[in-house]
Design a protein around this motif. Structure first.
Motif, PDB file in Angstrom:
ATOM      1  N   ILE A  91      -2.181 107.815 -63.051  1.00 29.98           N
ATOM      2  CA  ILE A  91      -1.213 108.329 -63.807  1.00 29.98           C
ATOM      3  C   ILE A  91       0.044 107.298 -64.323  1.00 29.98           C
ATOM      4  O   ILE A  91       0.193 107.368 -65.642  1.00 29.98           O
ATOM      5  CB  ILE A  91      -0.195 109.424 -63.059  1.00 29.98           C
ATOM      6  N   ASP A  92       0.368 106.609 -63.610  1.00 35.08           N
ATOM      7  CA  ASP A  92       1.370 105.565 -63.937  1.00 35.08           C
ATOM      8  C   ASP A  92       0.549 104.461 -64.756  1.00 35.08           C
ATOM      9  O   ASP A  92       1.297 103.911 -65.994  1.00 35.08           O
ATOM     10  CB  ASP A  92       1.831 104.654 -62.744  1.00 35.08           C
ATOM     11  N   LEU A  93      -0.629 104.162 -64.673  1.00 38.92           N
ATOM     12  CA  LEU A  93      -1.430 103.246 -65.673  1.00 38.92           C
ATOM     13  C   LEU A  93      -1.571 103.880 -66.949  1.00 38.92           C
ATOM     14  O   LEU A  93      -1.648 103.428 -67.939  1.00 38.92           O
ATOM     15  CB  LEU A  93      -2.576 102.617 -65.024  1.00 38.92           C
ATOM     16  N   CYS A  94      -1.897 105.207 -67.021  1.00 38.49           N
ATOM     17  CA  CYS A  94      -2.113 105.766 -68.213  1.00 38.49           C
ATOM     18  C   CYS A  94      -1.143 106.068 -68.939  1.00 38.49           C
ATOM     19  O   CYS A  94      -1.252 106.343 -70.175  1.00 38.49           O
ATOM     20  CB  CYS A  94      -3.094 107.319 -67.746  1.00 38.49           C
ATOM     21  N   SER A  95      -0.070 106.236 -68.291  1.00 33.90           N
ATOM     22  CA  SER A  95       1.033 106.497 -69.071  1.00 33.90           C
ATOM     23  C   SER A  95       1.397 105.195 -70.106  1.00 33.90           C
ATOM     24  O   SER A  95       2.540 105.459 -71.141  1.00 33.90           O
ATOM     25  CB  SER A  95       2.477 106.560 -68.188  1.00 33.90           C
ATOM     26  N   TYR A  96       0.908 104.105 -69.628  1.00 34.37           N
ATOM     27  CA  TYR A  96       0.933 102.978 -70.897  1.00 34.37           C
ATOM     28  C   TYR A  96      -0.279 102.915 -71.700  1.00 34.37           C
ATOM     29  O   TYR A  96      -0.332 102.665 -72.792  1.00 34.37           O
ATOM     30  CB  TYR A  96       1.214 101.728 -70.050  1.00 34.37           C
ATOM     31  N   MET A  97      -1.415 103.010 -70.839  1.00 28.95           N
ATOM     32  CA  MET A  97      -2.832 102.653 -71.732  1.00 28.95           C
ATOM     33  C   MET A  97      -3.000 103.511 -72.577  1.00 28.95           C
ATOM     34  O   MET A  97      -3.443 103.041 -73.575  1.00 28.95           O
ATOM     35  CB  MET A  97      -3.677 102.879 -70.471  1.00 28.95           C
ATOM     36  N   PHE A 254      -9.743  92.432 -69.392  1.00 29.11           N
ATOM     37  CA  PHE A 254      -9.110  93.736 -69.349  1.00 29.11           C
ATOM     38  C   PHE A 254      -7.540  93.840 -68.771  1.00 29.11           C
ATOM     39  O   PHE A 254      -7.332  93.063 -67.857  1.00 29.11           O
ATOM     40  CB  PHE A 254      -9.977  94.717 -68.309  1.00 29.11           C
ATOM     41  N   ALA A 255      -6.927  94.600 -69.396  1.00 24.77           N
ATOM     42  CA  ALA A 255      -5.517  94.392 -69.239  1.00 24.77           C
ATOM     43  C   ALA A 255      -4.926  94.981 -67.777  1.00 24.77           C
ATOM     44  O   ALA A 255      -3.984  94.468 -67.503  1.00 24.77           O
ATOM     45  CB  ALA A 255      -4.568  95.289 -70.537  1.00 24.77           C
ATOM     46  N   VAL A 256      -5.749  95.730 -67.395  1.00 21.53           N
ATOM     47  CA  VAL A 256      -5.373  96.425 -65.900  1.00 21.53           C
ATOM     48  C   VAL A 256      -6.320  95.641 -64.864  1.00 21.53           C
ATOM     49  O   VAL A 256      -7.777  95.717 -65.087  1.00 21.53           O
ATOM     50  CB  VAL A 256      -5.316  97.867 -66.040  1.00 21.53           C
ATOM     51  N   GLU A 257      -5.559  95.335 -63.830  1.00 23.03           N
ATOM     52  CA  GLU A 257      -6.336  94.948 -62.721  1.00 23.03           C
ATOM     53  C   GLU A 257      -7.065  93.433 -62.938  1.00 23.03           C
ATOM     54  O   GLU A 257      -6.609  92.502 -62.317  1.00 23.03           O
ATOM     55  CB  GLU A 257      -7.349  95.919 -62.192  1.00 23.03           C
ATOM     56  N   ARG A 258      -8.203  93.172 -63.776  1.00 26.42           N
ATOM     57  CA  ARG A 258      -8.642  91.961 -63.866  1.00 26.42           C
ATOM     58  C   ARG A 258      -7.351  90.850 -64.314  1.00 26.42           C
ATOM     59  O   ARG A 258      -7.547  89.692 -63.868  1.00 26.42           O
ATOM     60  CB  ARG A 258      -9.584  91.894 -65.122  1.00 26.42           C
ATOM     61  N   THR A 259      -6.615  91.353 -65.144  1.00 30.45           N
ATOM     62  CA  THR A 259      -5.617  90.421 -65.703  1.00 30.45           C
ATOM     63  C   THR A 259      -4.576  89.944 -64.506  1.00 30.45           C
ATOM     64  O   THR A 259      -4.269  88.805 -64.094  1.00 30.45           O
ATOM     65  CB  THR A 259      -4.666  90.947 -66.816  1.00 30.45           C
ATOM     66  N   GLN A 260      -4.129  90.979 -63.568  1.00 36.94           N
ATOM     67  CA  GLN A 260      -3.412  90.766 -62.687  1.00 36.94           C
ATOM     68  C   GLN A 260      -4.113  90.099 -61.543  1.00 36.94           C
ATOM     69  O   GLN A 260      -3.278  88.894 -60.774  1.00 36.94           O
ATOM     70  CB  GLN A 260      -2.826  92.024 -62.000  1.00 36.94           C
ATOM     71  N   GLU A 261      -5.528  90.064 -61.163  1.00 34.18           N
ATOM     72  CA  GLU A 261      -6.166  89.535 -60.346  1.00 34.18           C
ATOM     73  C   GLU A 261      -6.046  87.827 -60.805  1.00 34.18           C
ATOM     74  O   GLU A 261      -5.907  86.972 -59.939  1.00 34.18           O
ATOM     75  CB  GLU A 261      -7.313  89.702 -60.022  1.00 34.18           C
ATOM     76  N   LEU A 262      -6.400  87.667 -62.047  1.00 38.88           N
ATOM     77  CA  LEU A 262      -6.671  86.184 -62.499  1.00 38.88           C
ATOM     78  C   LEU A 262      -5.088  85.898 -62.188  1.00 38.88           C
ATOM     79  O   LEU A 262      -4.840  84.545 -62.084  1.00 38.88           O
ATOM     80  CB  LEU A 262      -6.982  86.133 -64.123  1.00 38.88           C
ATOM     81  N   ILE A 263      -4.009  86.169 -62.798  1.00 40.75           N
ATOM     82  CA  ILE A 263      -2.599  85.696 -62.812  1.00 40.75           C
ATOM     83  C   ILE A 263      -2.294  85.428 -61.275  1.00 40.75           C
ATOM     84  O   ILE A 263      -1.937  84.097 -60.978  1.00 40.75           O
ATOM     85  CB  ILE A 263      -1.784  86.770 -63.192  1.00 40.75           C
ATOM     86  N   VAL A 264      -2.648  86.158 -60.380  1.00 33.20           N
ATOM     87  CA  VAL A 264      -2.432  85.754 -59.001  1.00 33.20           C
ATOM     88  C   VAL A 264      -3.066  84.697 -58.491  1.00 33.20           C
ATOM     89  O   VAL A 264      -2.450  83.923 -58.100  1.00 33.20           O
ATOM     90  CB  VAL A 264      -2.721  86.942 -58.030  1.00 33.20           C
ATOM     91  N   ASP A 265      -4.462  84.405 -58.786  1.00 29.64           N
ATOM     92  CA  ASP A 265      -5.030  83.207 -58.500  1.00 29.64           C
ATOM     93  C   ASP A 265      -4.720  81.884 -59.049  1.00 29.64           C
ATOM     94  O   ASP A 265      -4.675  80.832 -58.552  1.00 29.64           O
ATOM     95  CB  ASP A 265      -6.498  83.498 -58.559  1.00 29.64           C
ATOM     96  N   PRO A 285       0.727  93.269 -74.828  1.00 26.63           N
ATOM     97  CA  PRO A 285       2.098  94.300 -74.477  1.00 26.63           C
ATOM     98  C   PRO A 285       1.533  95.149 -73.255  1.00 26.63           C
ATOM     99  O   PRO A 285       2.138  95.505 -72.414  1.00 26.63           O
ATOM    100  CB  PRO A 285       2.386  95.063 -75.749  1.00 26.63           C
ATOM    101  N   LEU A 286       0.122  95.804 -73.335  1.00 21.36           N
ATOM    102  CA  LEU A 286      -0.437  96.645 -72.428  1.00 21.36           C
ATOM    103  C   LEU A 286      -0.581  95.822 -70.920  1.00 21.36           C
ATOM    104  O   LEU A 286       0.004  96.596 -69.669  1.00 21.36           O
ATOM    105  CB  LEU A 286      -1.713  97.288 -72.832  1.00 21.36           C
ATOM    106  N   ALA A 287      -0.925  94.915 -71.052  1.00 18.79           N
ATOM    107  CA  ALA A 287      -1.143  93.964 -69.908  1.00 18.79           C
ATOM    108  C   ALA A 287       0.226  93.674 -69.278  1.00 18.79           C
ATOM    109  O   ALA A 287       0.525  93.649 -67.964  1.00 18.79           O
ATOM    110  CB  ALA A 287      -1.947  92.509 -69.901  1.00 18.79           C
ATOM    111  N   ILE A 288       1.190  93.295 -69.945  1.00 13.04           N
ATOM    112  CA  ILE A 288       2.646  93.269 -69.609  1.00 13.04           C
ATOM    113  C   ILE A 288       3.179  94.471 -68.822  1.00 13.04           C
ATOM    114  O   ILE A 288       3.434  94.564 -67.706  1.00 13.04           O
ATOM    115  CB  ILE A 288       3.500  92.725 -70.815  1.00 13.04           C
ATOM    116  N   HIS A 289       2.943  95.682 -69.343  1.00 15.81           N
ATOM    117  CA  HIS A 289       3.329  96.850 -68.701  1.00 15.81           C
ATOM    118  C   HIS A 289       2.401  97.369 -67.588  1.00 15.81           C
ATOM    119  O   HIS A 289       3.032  97.786 -66.528  1.00 15.81           O
ATOM    120  CB  HIS A 289       3.160  98.230 -69.665  1.00 15.81           C
ATOM    121  N   ALA A 290       1.231  96.763 -67.359  1.00 12.72           N
ATOM    122  CA  ALA A 290       0.503  97.133 -66.557  1.00 12.72           C
ATOM    123  C   ALA A 290       0.847  96.217 -65.207  1.00 12.72           C
ATOM    124  O   ALA A 290       0.921  96.379 -64.105  1.00 12.72           O
ATOM    125  CB  ALA A 290      -1.108  97.031 -66.807  1.00 12.72           C
TER     126      ALA A 290
END
Length: 531
Positions: A91-97, A254-265, A285-290
């Motif tokens: 729900i939290d992700l869909c609120s932006y996506m 993909f703005a959600v999950e893949r982006t955050q995984e890549l940033i972390v590594d 903008p979506l990836a930033i909110h995600a």
């Protein structure tokens, strides 16, 4: 009690996930996703649903990815007024996506209509608007993992962590029998994550089922076994090579999950001095909110990773506005840009590709699945030139692929997941995969895990009766939106694009004007003969 399921999407393709369950007591939709890829499939998004939205009593959403959730605003606008059950993370992700998807619809259709006006063509209406998406969010109802919820009378559901994405779930359904007999038990896999996935736990799900509807995205391939450190070193090698080339490293993600995984590594590698320090521009903008949602849910993610710290690194630069995005394109030298979409078919990544694809100093690192007919698939397959927003771009950049960040289990992983669901009494349906992937997974699990006769490979709009001793396909040929081959083969839009590139290449490399004139006259004769 009769129970049927209609495969309204993700049948012999990986997008448009949507499965309609119908009983005498009501209709339940699992997922309502956007079709992506070739234009023939995407045009389904603009057409009518293969059901009346007002007839749907409830929606069960496996996760937030747009190919699973992206048509929910259209469903609500079309008359659906029931609950949409989903986990809190979803729900939290869909609120932006979903609002972001509505905004993209509006902006891209506005640009298309400007081109249509110049060509004397009719205007196109967006599939839905941002306002439609915001309105649809009011229908969401949170559910907890591993807790039963009554969906409609006589049907209950339970969500299991699928290990694919923040909030992702496999959904267990029980259809009560009127005579008090054992209920019909169905499991819809959603997207199943690989074991040892960064940020997510290993997938979980129940066993002893009548039916399993399983994804098969990577059903025909097996990845090399990798550890988190091996994954980081693979990424480090790609980053060092890109830095040595002294150009941009573009990562469509993909703005959600893949982006955050890549940033972390990436941040971790820079902090450890294993790759050159460079700005990482998150141009979405979506990836930033995600990313903000991931920060909020950090305690529910992998406890061995300091997600909050790594996602707040000074190496990370957010470019939310259009002007900030344009400023990146003026940069030279090594820098990293992560932008959506992951298949290169929408979003800001296309502008960066137009800026850099022709430059041999640049690197494009594909970090996820590229569906048939997408720009990403053409790049992956070695295209020498591509068309982006009507403009031909020569491909001189290095095109690289890294599969270590996939959110999907491979063929061996899915076989293991399916085996753990046994006994599967009546049937296994393989969906959410292209033909080769589905066939590969069917061969892998057939006989060894489940009898081959109990494996089914539905096509778009197939309806199966589930309450019989074995599933029975019903006659729906007169109601199909597309013929099966139209789903699985490249359409005329793709062929036209390739033909235009080939013509331009042939004329461009001709010896002189006379040779070019000969080619043009032959083409004209071919067109006249065809007419």
């Amino acid at each position: 009690m009769s129970v049927t399921v209609q495969f309204c999407g993700a049948a012999r393709t990986v997008t448009g996930s949507s499965y309609l369950f119908q009983t005498a007591r009501g209709r339940i939709l699992v997922d309502c996703g956007l079709f992506q890829g070739q234009k023939t499939l995407k045009e389904l998004n603009y057409g009518t649903f293969p059901f009346r939205p007002a007839d749907i009593d409830a929606v069960l959403l496996t996760h937030a990815h747009i190919d699973h959730s992206g048509l929910l605003p259209k469903l609500v606008r079309g008359g659906f007024d029931g609950p949409i059950f989903a986990t809190r993370g979803t729900i939290d992700l869909c609120s932006y996506m979903l609002p972001d998807a509505g905004s993209i619809q509006e902006s891209e259709v506005a640009a298309l209509n400007r081109r249509n006006a110049a060509r004397g063509r009719k205007d196109v209406t967006p599939i839905y608007t941002r306002a439609d998406a915001v309105a649809a969010l009011q229908s969401f109802r949170p559910v907890a993992y591993e807790s039963w919820v009554e969906v409609i009378k006589g049907v209950r559901a339970r969500y299991w962590n699928a290990g694919h994405l923040l909030g992702s779930a496999s959904i267990e359904l029980e259809f009560a029998e009127a005579n008090g007999a054992r209920p019909l038990r169905v499991l819809v896999s959603g997207d199943v994550g690989p074991e040892a996935k960064l940020l997510q736990p290993d997938p979980e799900a129940p066993s002893d089922l009548d039916y399993v509807i399983s994804e098969a995205t990577y059903g025909d391939r097996v990845r090399a076994v990798t550890t988190p450190e091996q994954r980081r070193q693979h990424l480090a090698g790609e980053v060092r090579d890109a830095a040595a080339a002294k150009g941009a490293l573009l990562i469509p993600a993909f703005a959600v999950e893949r982006t955050q995984e890549l940033i972390v590594d990436l941040v971790d590698l820079m902090e450890r001095g294993e790759v050159p320090a460079a700005p990482i521009f998150l141009d979405s903008p979506l990836a930033i909110h995600a990313t903000e949602v991931f920060r909020e849910h950090a305690t529910s993610l992998d406890p061995t990773v300091d997600v909050s710290r790594l996602l707040n690194s000074p190496h990370l630069k957010f470019t939310e506005t259009v002007d900030e995005s344009k400023a990146i394109m003026r940069l030279t030298g090594f820098h990293i840009v992560i932008a959506a979409s992951g298949m290169c078919d929408a979003g800001r990544i296309r502008h960066h590709l137009k800026r850099w694809l022709w430059n041999e100093r640049a690197t494009v690192l594909l970090a996820g699945y590229q569906a048939n007919g997408t720009l990403g698939r053409f790049l992956q397959n070695g295209a020498k030139a591509v068309r982006i927003q009507g403009e031909e771009i020569r491909v001189a950049a290095r095109i690289r692929m890294i599969d270590d960040y996939s959110g999907h289990a491979d063929g061996a992983g899915m076989a293991h997941w399916i085996a753990a669901r046994r006994p599967i009494a009546r049937g296994l349906f393989l969906v959410h995969g292209e033909e080769e992937a589905i066939a590969g997974l069917a061969e892998r699990v057939g006989e060894r895990i489940i009898p081959a006769a109990k494996i089914y490979q539905p096509v778009l709009d197939d309806i199966y009766e589930l309450s019989t001793a074995e599933p029975r396909v019903l006659d729906v040929d007169h109601r199909r939106r597309l013929e099966p081959e139209a789903v699985t083969q490249l359409d005329w839009h793709n062929e036209m694009s390739e033909l235009m590139l080939d013509i331009n290449d042939k004329i461009g490399t001709a010896a002189d004007d006379r040779a070019r004139g000969v080619i043009i006259r032959r083409l004209r004769r071919a067109l006249d003969d065809g007419g």
